[in-house]
Design an enzyme around this catalytic site. Structure first.
Site, PDB file in Angstrom:
ATOM      1  CB  THR A 106      -0.876   0.043   1.269  1.00  0.00           C
ATOM      2  OG1 THR A 106      -0.160  -0.052   2.382  1.00  0.00           O
ATOM      3  CG2 THR A 106      -1.783  -1.127   1.346  1.00  0.00           C
ATOM      4  CD  GLU A 129      -5.370  -2.248   1.556  1.00  0.00           C
ATOM      5  OE1 GLU A 129      -5.871  -1.343   0.489  1.00  0.00           O
ATOM      6  OE2 GLU A 129      -4.974  -1.863   2.704  1.00  0.00           O
ATOM      7  CE  LYS A 188     -14.170  11.825  13.439  1.00  0.00           C
ATOM      8  NZ  LYS A 188     -12.868  11.774  12.633  1.00  0.00           N
ATOM      9  CD1 TRP A 194     -18.656  13.512  12.138  1.00  0.00           C
ATOM     10  CD2 TRP A 194     -18.659  11.928  10.692  1.00  0.00           C
ATOM     11  NE1 TRP A 194     -18.365  12.362  12.754  1.00  0.00           N
ATOM     12  CE2 TRP A 194     -18.477  11.280  12.153  1.00  0.00           C
ATOM     13  CE3 TRP A 194     -18.981  10.886   9.898  1.00  0.00           C
ATOM     14  CZ2 TRP A 194     -17.992   9.998  12.380  1.00  0.00           C
ATOM     15  CZ3 TRP A 194     -18.587   9.512   9.971  1.00  0.00           C
ATOM     16  CH2 TRP A 194     -18.111   9.145  11.216  1.00  0.00           C
TER      17      TRP A 194
END
Ligand code: AMP
Length: 553
Positions: free
Chosen positions: A188, A333, A445, A450
């Site tokens: 990754t 992934e 936040k 949000w």
């Protein structure tokens, strides 16, 4: 009872054999300083066999030895892509934009035996050589470059073409190995902590290729020419090279010529039908296409993914160049194809937009669910947001633990019942369209609510004078966190921050509007061309940005 069907392993060797015989006439064209270099798939197959002989007989590659590549997208790299897994070894694609510390970490972690390197990136390899473990025995140099840079290397140094010359052009490919064995290792490009290795199996690559080739995805045929701008070290170039060999689609490889001008020139000259890259590449190319006299009429589709594609960018290609942009979501992934934003049938072009700007529709092989803050399942109603978890035959179930070690399954990456925790937050509609609002770690936040940084960025990038905009959360005494907008203006732009804020106010709820703004020269990017928000947050914390505070008028 069991079925009565044959149990034939799905292997990369089968893709290689099929592509180099049935699609023998298809070609890979590499854009090079000396002009385009063209090879047929028959030649690629023959050279892959010669490479496999050289790796086995001369360099001692056996079993699941790792053979790494430090290469651009080109014909040499394609040969390694096919040869290494098909001989039963593991191809390890190295990201040539990684910081040297991470590069040496992953070569040592994987215990690579051989590195095949393009001559043009030898300085990168030379810089990490002193940190590489003695498990690295050989370096193979493909193409021109300064070999004296490797003078300090204790192992063998070989020239690719000399190494494979005069070897047999066929090879006893490993067609009947267990399809669950590792074929390709890709780490990754994680911006925090050490990179993690994902080991794709022969089976996962084969099934993923079939998905790439379906009608609602890339739908490759021998009449296509695919231009993977996405690097071959970034999730197997989204599966394009293997899928092209399976379907007979021709390939146009850009090598290191990823700047807007050479890209526009190669598109005009070689006439690819399909291309794929992250949004930053396409936004750079757009200005070049707007300004120059290029022919892009061959492109039937451009796939944009890897980070959220601003709808304004999709519309600009659509309206100004007649190029259909398709948005896709995935990750290292997930091999990477998760979803692809094809609209349902029977809609007018205008009605298609709300579907096309989503991250897309999941195929049958990728199951998705949303998990709320308390671990509860969230409904797929297009409104309730949660962390996306996925499962399927080409989704990682663990990370590579290192040579001779067991795989690792960190709890924050995998659920107890084995699903991959993507770290992406979003909604899914009842008819299966995913809309991502943010990375879990990038959500702002603010006072218990949000704010989606992506929504603010997309709205800002819709302003004609904004080239790029990245929004990050910064600490705020009253609200906990508030958005900071960093903006790159187009050359000659006259818009001031107040105008940009007013533009945003017409599109975004007022409580979400950033108070903090900074004009910047460029947005820092990760090794695969995504906005690097960690760096922006750090620059803000270190007081390196020239931040203006704007409130309500
Ligand atoms: P990587 O493993 O480097 O390919 O990064 C995967 C991550 O990129 C995903 O988890 C998402 O956060 C992001 N990503 C990929 N495609 C998209 C997309 N179409 N829209 C928004 N984010 C995306």
């Amino acid at each position: 009872m069991f079925s009565t069907m044959q149990d034939v392993p799905l292997t990369v060797a089968r893709i290689l054999e099929h592509g180099s015989t049935v699609h023998a006439r298809s070609t890979v064209t590499t854009w090079d300083v000396t002009g385009p270099v063209v090879r047929t798939y028959a030649e690629v197959g023959a050279r892959a066999a010669q490479l496999a002989h050289a790796l086995r007989d001369e360099l001692g590659v056996t079993g699941d030895d790792r053979v790494a590549t430090l290469m651009w997208n080109n014909d040499f790299h394609l040969e390694a892509y096919l040869a290494v897994p098909s001989m039963g070894a593991v191809l390890h694609t190295l990201n040539l934009r990684l910081p040297s510390q991470q590069l040496s970490f992953i070569v040592n972690h994987a215990a690579d035996r051989v590195v095949i390197v393009n001559g043009s990136v030898l300085p990168l390899l030379a810089a990490v050589l002193p940190d590489l473990a003695p498990t690295l025995k050989h370096v193979v140099v493909a193409g021109p470059g300064d070999r004296s840079l490797l003078a300090g290397f204790a192992g063998g140094v070989h020239d690719y073409d000399e190494l494979i010359a005069d070897r047999p052009t066929d090879y006893p490919w490993q067609r009947d190995i267990d399809e669950r064995q590792a074929a390709v290792l890709c780490y990754t490009s994680g911006t925090t902590g050490d990179p993690k290795g994902v080991l794709y199996s022969h089976r996962s690559i084969y099934l993923h290729c079939m998905q790439v080739n379906t009608g609602d995805n890339f739908a490759f045929t021998p009449r296509d020419t695919a231009l993977p701008v996405v690097p071959m070290f970034h999730v197997n170039a989204w599966g394009i090279p293997h899928a092209a060999f399976m379907s007979g689609a021709n390939l146009l490889m850009p090598d290191r010529f990823l700047q807007p001008k050479p890209m526009a020139e190669m598109i005009t000259a070689v006439r690819p039908t399909v291309s794929a890259a992250v949004p930053t590449i396409w936004s750079g190319l757009l200005d070049e296409l707007d300004a120059g006299d290029y022919d892009t009429s061959s492109l039937r589709m451009v796939v944009i993914g890897g980070s959220a594609c601003p709808p304004s960018l999709m519309k600009a290609y659509d309206e100004r160049h007649g190029i259909r942009v398709l948005h896709a979501w995935g990750m290292t992934e997930t091999s990477p194809l998760g979803c692809f934003a094809q609209p349902p049938g029977g809609l007018t072009p205008e009605e298609e937009w709300p579907y096309r700007i989503t991250q897309g529709l999941f195929p049958a092989s990728v199951e998705a669910r949303l998990i709320g803050p308390g671990g509860e399942r969230m409904p797929h109603d297009g409104a309730a947001a949660g962390e996306l978890e996925v499962r399927g035959p080409w989704i990682a179930g663990a990370y590579y633990g290192g040579a001779g070690q067991d795989p690792v399954r960190p709890d924050d990456k995998f659920s107890e019942d084995g699903w991959l925790r993507t770290g992406d937050v979003g909604t899914i509609t009842a008819d299966g369209y995913l809309t991502l609002t943010d990375r879990a770690k990038d959500v702002i936040k603010s006072g218990g609510e949000w704010i989606s940084s992506v929504e603010l960025e997309n709205a800002l990038m819709g302003h004609p004078q904004v080239a790029e905009a990245a929004v990050v959360a910064v600490p705020d005494e009253k609200w906990g966190e508030r958005p900071l907008a960093t903006v790159v203006l187009r050359p000659g732009a006259t818009a001031g921050l107040r105008e940009l804020r007013a533009f945003l106010a017409e599109r975004i709820a007022s409580w979400q509007l950033p108070e903090r703004w900074a004009i910047v020269e460029s947005v820092p990017k990760t090794s695969v061309g995504k906005f690097d928000k960690k760096v922006i947050r750090a620059s803000y914390a270190a007081d390196e940005l020239d931040v203006a505070t704007l409130g309500k008028e």
